[in-house]
Write an enzyme that holds these catalytic residues in place. Structure first.
Site, PDB file in Angstrom:
ATOM      1  CG  HIS A   1      41.566   6.688 -37.651  1.00  0.00           C
ATOM      2  ND1 HIS A   1      40.776   5.976 -36.776  1.00  0.00           N
ATOM      3  CD2 HIS A   1      42.745   6.846 -37.022  1.00  0.00           C
ATOM      4  CE1 HIS A   1      41.456   5.725 -35.676  1.00  0.00           C
ATOM      5  NE2 HIS A   1      42.657   6.232 -35.804  1.00  0.00           N
ATOM      6  CE  LYS A  15      40.831   9.897 -33.740  1.00  0.00           C
ATOM      7  NZ  LYS A  15      40.611   8.985 -32.604  1.00  0.00           N
ATOM      8  CG  ASP A  17      40.318  11.171 -29.956  1.00  0.00           C
ATOM      9  OD1 ASP A  17      40.130  12.007 -30.869  1.00  0.00           O
ATOM     10  OD2 ASP A  17      40.882  10.077 -30.145  1.00  0.00           O
ATOM     11  CE1 TYR A  31      41.423   4.250 -32.092  1.00  0.00           C
ATOM     12  CE2 TYR A  31      40.355   5.883 -30.724  1.00  0.00           C
ATOM     13  CZ  TYR A  31      41.341   5.538 -31.630  1.00  0.00           C
ATOM     14  OH  TYR A  31      42.232   6.488 -32.042  1.00  0.00           O
TER      15      TYR A  31
HETATM   16  N1  LIG Z   1      44.484   9.351 -34.684  1.00  0.00           N
HETATM   17  C1  LIG Z   1      45.232   8.302 -34.449  1.00  0.00           C
HETATM   18  O1  LIG Z   1      45.740   7.648 -35.363  1.00  0.00           O
HETATM   19  C2  LIG Z   1      45.513   7.911 -33.051  1.00  0.00           C
HETATM   20  C3  LIG Z   1      44.755   8.455 -32.047  1.00  0.00           C
HETATM   21  N2  LIG Z   1      44.986   8.113 -30.738  1.00  0.00           N
HETATM   22  C4  LIG Z   1      44.130   8.762 -29.698  1.00  0.00           C
HETATM   23  O2  LIG Z   1      44.968   9.355 -28.717  1.00  0.00           O
HETATM   24  C5  LIG Z   1      44.670   8.833 -27.442  1.00  0.00           C
HETATM   25  C6  LIG Z   1      45.896   8.842 -26.545  1.00  0.00           C
HETATM   26  O3  LIG Z   1      46.930   8.023 -27.052  1.00  0.00           O
HETATM   27  P1  LIG Z   1      47.286   6.575 -26.486  1.00  0.00           P
HETATM   28  O4  LIG Z   1      47.877   5.806 -27.589  1.00  0.00           O
HETATM   29  O5  LIG Z   1      46.097   6.011 -25.812  1.00  0.00           O
HETATM   30  O6  LIG Z   1      48.441   6.823 -25.462  1.00  0.00           O
HETATM   31  P2  LIG Z   1      48.748   7.795 -24.223  1.00  0.00           P
HETATM   32  O7  LIG Z   1      50.010   8.476 -24.549  1.00  0.00           O
HETATM   33  O8  LIG Z   1      47.551   8.582 -23.845  1.00  0.00           O
HETATM   34  O9  LIG Z   1      49.108   6.755 -23.080  1.00  0.00           O
HETATM   35  C7  LIG Z   1      48.158   5.887 -22.515  1.00  0.00           C
HETATM   36  C8  LIG Z   1      48.877   5.088 -21.439  1.00  0.00           C
HETATM   37  O10 LIG Z   1      49.339   5.967 -20.404  1.00  0.00           O
HETATM   38  C9  LIG Z   1      48.821   5.536 -19.151  1.00  0.00           C
HETATM   39  N3  LIG Z   1      48.570   6.755 -18.353  1.00  0.00           N
HETATM   40  C10 LIG Z   1      47.541   7.614 -18.437  1.00  0.00           C
HETATM   41  N4  LIG Z   1      47.674   8.632 -17.579  1.00  0.00           N
HETATM   42  C11 LIG Z   1      48.845   8.433 -16.938  1.00  0.00           C
HETATM   43  C12 LIG Z   1      49.536   9.148 -15.932  1.00  0.00           C
HETATM   44  N5  LIG Z   1      49.042  10.271 -15.423  1.00  0.00           N
HETATM   45  N6  LIG Z   1      50.721   8.644 -15.490  1.00  0.00           N
HETATM   46  C13 LIG Z   1      51.226   7.502 -16.013  1.00  0.00           C
HETATM   47  N7  LIG Z   1      50.606   6.768 -16.968  1.00  0.00           N
HETATM   48  C14 LIG Z   1      49.440   7.242 -17.436  1.00  0.00           C
HETATM   49  C15 LIG Z   1      47.560   4.761 -19.484  1.00  0.00           C
HETATM   50  O11 LIG Z   1      47.255   3.818 -18.485  1.00  0.00           O
HETATM   51  P3  LIG Z   1      45.864   3.781 -17.648  1.00  0.00           P
HETATM   52  O12 LIG Z   1      44.731   3.758 -18.618  1.00  0.00           O
HETATM   53  O13 LIG Z   1      45.978   2.546 -16.858  1.00  0.00           O
HETATM   54  O14 LIG Z   1      45.869   5.030 -16.807  1.00  0.00           O
HETATM   55  C16 LIG Z   1      48.001   4.078 -20.772  1.00  0.00           C
HETATM   56  O15 LIG Z   1      48.785   2.952 -20.476  1.00  0.00           O
HETATM   57  C17 LIG Z   1      44.116   7.441 -27.771  1.00  0.00           C
HETATM   58  O16 LIG Z   1      43.501   6.817 -26.690  1.00  0.00           O
HETATM   59  C18 LIG Z   1      43.243   7.762 -28.948  1.00  0.00           C
HETATM   60  O17 LIG Z   1      42.029   8.353 -28.513  1.00  0.00           O
HETATM   61  C19 LIG Z   1      46.018   7.286 -30.402  1.00  0.00           C
HETATM   62  C20 LIG Z   1      46.792   6.701 -31.366  1.00  0.00           C
HETATM   63  C21 LIG Z   1      46.582   6.942 -32.770  1.00  0.00           C
HETATM   64  O1  LIG Z   2      44.067   5.351 -33.506  1.00  0.00           O
HETATM   65  C1  LIG Z   2      44.706   4.344 -33.731  1.00  0.00           C
HETATM   66  C2  LIG Z   2      44.950   3.300 -32.776  1.00  0.00           C
HETATM   67  O2  LIG Z   2      45.752   2.257 -33.183  1.00  0.00           O
HETATM   68  C3  LIG Z   2      45.806   1.851 -34.477  1.00  0.00           C
HETATM   69  C4  LIG Z   2      46.841   0.830 -34.733  1.00  0.00           C
HETATM   70  O3  LIG Z   2      46.725  -0.299 -33.971  1.00  0.00           O
HETATM   71  C5  LIG Z   2      46.065   2.998 -35.328  1.00  0.00           C
HETATM   72  O4  LIG Z   2      45.948   2.616 -36.643  1.00  0.00           O
HETATM   73  C6  LIG Z   2      45.160   4.112 -35.076  1.00  0.00           C
HETATM   74  O5  LIG Z   2      45.619   5.274 -35.580  1.00  0.00           O
END
Ligand SMILES: NC(=O)C1=CN([C@@H]2O[C@H](COP(=O)(O)OP(=O)(O)OC[C@H]3O[C@@H](n4cnc5c(N)ncnc54)[C@H](OP(=O)(O)O)[C@@H]3O)[C@@H](O)[C@H]2O)C=CC1
Ligand SMILES: O=C1CO[C@H](CO)[C@@H](O)[C@@H]1O
Length: 319
Positions: free
Chosen positions: A110, A77, A43, A48
């Site tokens: 997005h 996105k 993803d 990013y």
């Molecule tokens: N469309 C949108 O608007 C959005 C899309 N996204 C997408 O969704 C993805 C996931 O969401 P995200 O916000 O990154 O958050 P997550 O909920 O995936 O959490 C990420 C955090 O969890 C930690 N982590 C990962 N695996 C574990 C585990 N097994 N046990 C404990 N901690 C863990 C990571 O640390 P570490 O890396 O050190 O393991 C990091 O600190 C994003 O990376 C992005 O691709 C996110 C937000 C908005």
């Molecule tokens: O994917 C995302 C990650 O973070 C951004 C905000 O800081 C969001 O806007 C977005 O949706």
């Protein structure tokens, strides 16, 4: 691995790797490691700021013979400052160049937010464009055009409400194939899920582990913590898996896709293995009771005074 089937038969792995906050310098290693241990869904997003490094990892893994392009599912996105119809194709061309690909498997709008072309993140209202001036249906027409050119095999939305999905479909006659929204045991998105299930729209859940590494100014004091929840902890213990694995297995078991982010080799493996953990109806019933409609990524950062964006018209049906 479980898969989500699109109407043309294409299969999207139900668990993929998130890449937001995966920093340059570490995301290359994370993606190579992920491919080596069996991740096939990634993803990404222009926002990013790491697509070139991810593209290098894809290219090197393919050159090394570890994986073929057709075995990967790659999502990216369109950022909010390229919402005019004619801006969609050049934006996707840049993403494809950065990711070193000829096509994406899935391209998403997005956010249902339009910004001026020269602005990445707005700080004042005049940096935003009203949806009356740049309607989402116009952006969607640009998305339909890039799908017709086979630059994106599938197209969809992110952070869209039921109301906004209906509007796109009614005006253009083309339904999004996927909607990516925040989804985890505290925000189960039941109304949106029922709607998408009925319409044949797949749902991908972001922040499936609560996004603890999001910027500090986006973390609310006293917010509920998924990893501290007693029901989730006890159930994970009884299943002999970690709390993170239980939350990911829950997402996959209810037919949604989940995209946990990690750059840590042990957690990458732990998360991938969660896709194969089976949950019973009784386990799912326990998880259903944990829902509290709590959103970590609130979207309040779009609601600038003087703009016509408010939380009410962002989420439409409530949190
Ligand atoms: N469309 C949108 O608007 C959005 C899309 N996204 C997408 O969704 C993805 C996931 O969401 P995200 O916000 O990154 O958050 P997550 O909920 O995936 O959490 C990420 C955090 O969890 C930690 N982590 C990962 N695996 C574990 C585990 N097994 N046990 C404990 N901690 C863990 C990571 O640390 P570490 O890396 O050190 O393991 C990091 O600190 C994003 O990376 C992005 O691709 C996110 C937000 C908005
Ligand atoms: O994917 C995302 C990650 O973070 C951004 C905000 O800081 C969001 O806007 C977005 O949706």
């Amino acid at each position: 691995m479980k898969y989500i089937k699109y109407s043309n038969g294409d299969l999207m792995p139900s668990l993929g790797l998130g890449t937001w906050k995966s920093a340059p310098g570490e995301v290359y290693k994370a993606v190579r490691e992920a491919i080596a241990i069996g991740y096939r869904h990634f993803d990404c997003a222009h926002l990013y700021n790491n697509e070139p490094e991810i593209g290098q990892a894809f290219a090197d893994a393919m050159t090394a013979g570890e994986v073929k392009r057709e075995e990967l599912w790659i999502t990216s996105k369109l950022w909010n400052n390229r919402h005019r119809k004619e801006q969609v194709q050049p934006a996707l061309e840049l993403t494809l160049k950065n990711l070193r690909l000829d096509y994406l498997d899935l391209y998403l709008i997005h956010w249902p937010i339009a910004l001026r072309e020269d602005v990445t993140f707005p700080t004042k209202a005049d940096e935003m464009l009203s949806l009356n001036v740049t309607p989402l249906t116009e952006t969607w027409e640009g998305m339909i055009a890039v799908q017709e050119m086979d630059m994106a095999l599938h197209i969809g939305t992110s952070n869209f409400s039921i109301k906004k999905i209906k509007e796109l479909t009614e005006v253009t006659g083309v339904k999004p194939e996927n909607n990516q929204v925040e989804m985890h045991p505290f925000l189960q998105q039941n109304a949106l899920k029922s709607f998408c299930d009925a319409e044949g729209i797949s749902l991908t859940g972001y922040a499936p582990l609560g996004s603890a590494d999001r910027p500090a100014n986006r973390i609310m004091e006293g917010e509920p913590k998924l990893f501290d929840n007693k029901v989730i902890k006890d159930l994970a213990e009884s299943k002999g898996c970690s709390v993170a694995q239980l939350m990911l297995a829950w997402a996959v078991s209810r037919g949604t896709c989940t995209i946990p982010k990690s750059v840590n080799p042990a957690r990458l493996k732990e998360n991938l293995e969660a896709a194969d953990i089976e949950l019973s109806e009784a386990d799912l019933a326990q998880m259903a009771a944990v829902n509290m409609n709590y959103r970590y990524i609130k979207g309040d950062f779009w609601c600038l005074p003087g703009s016509d964006y408010t939380l009410e018209n962002l989420w439409d049906e409530g949190v």
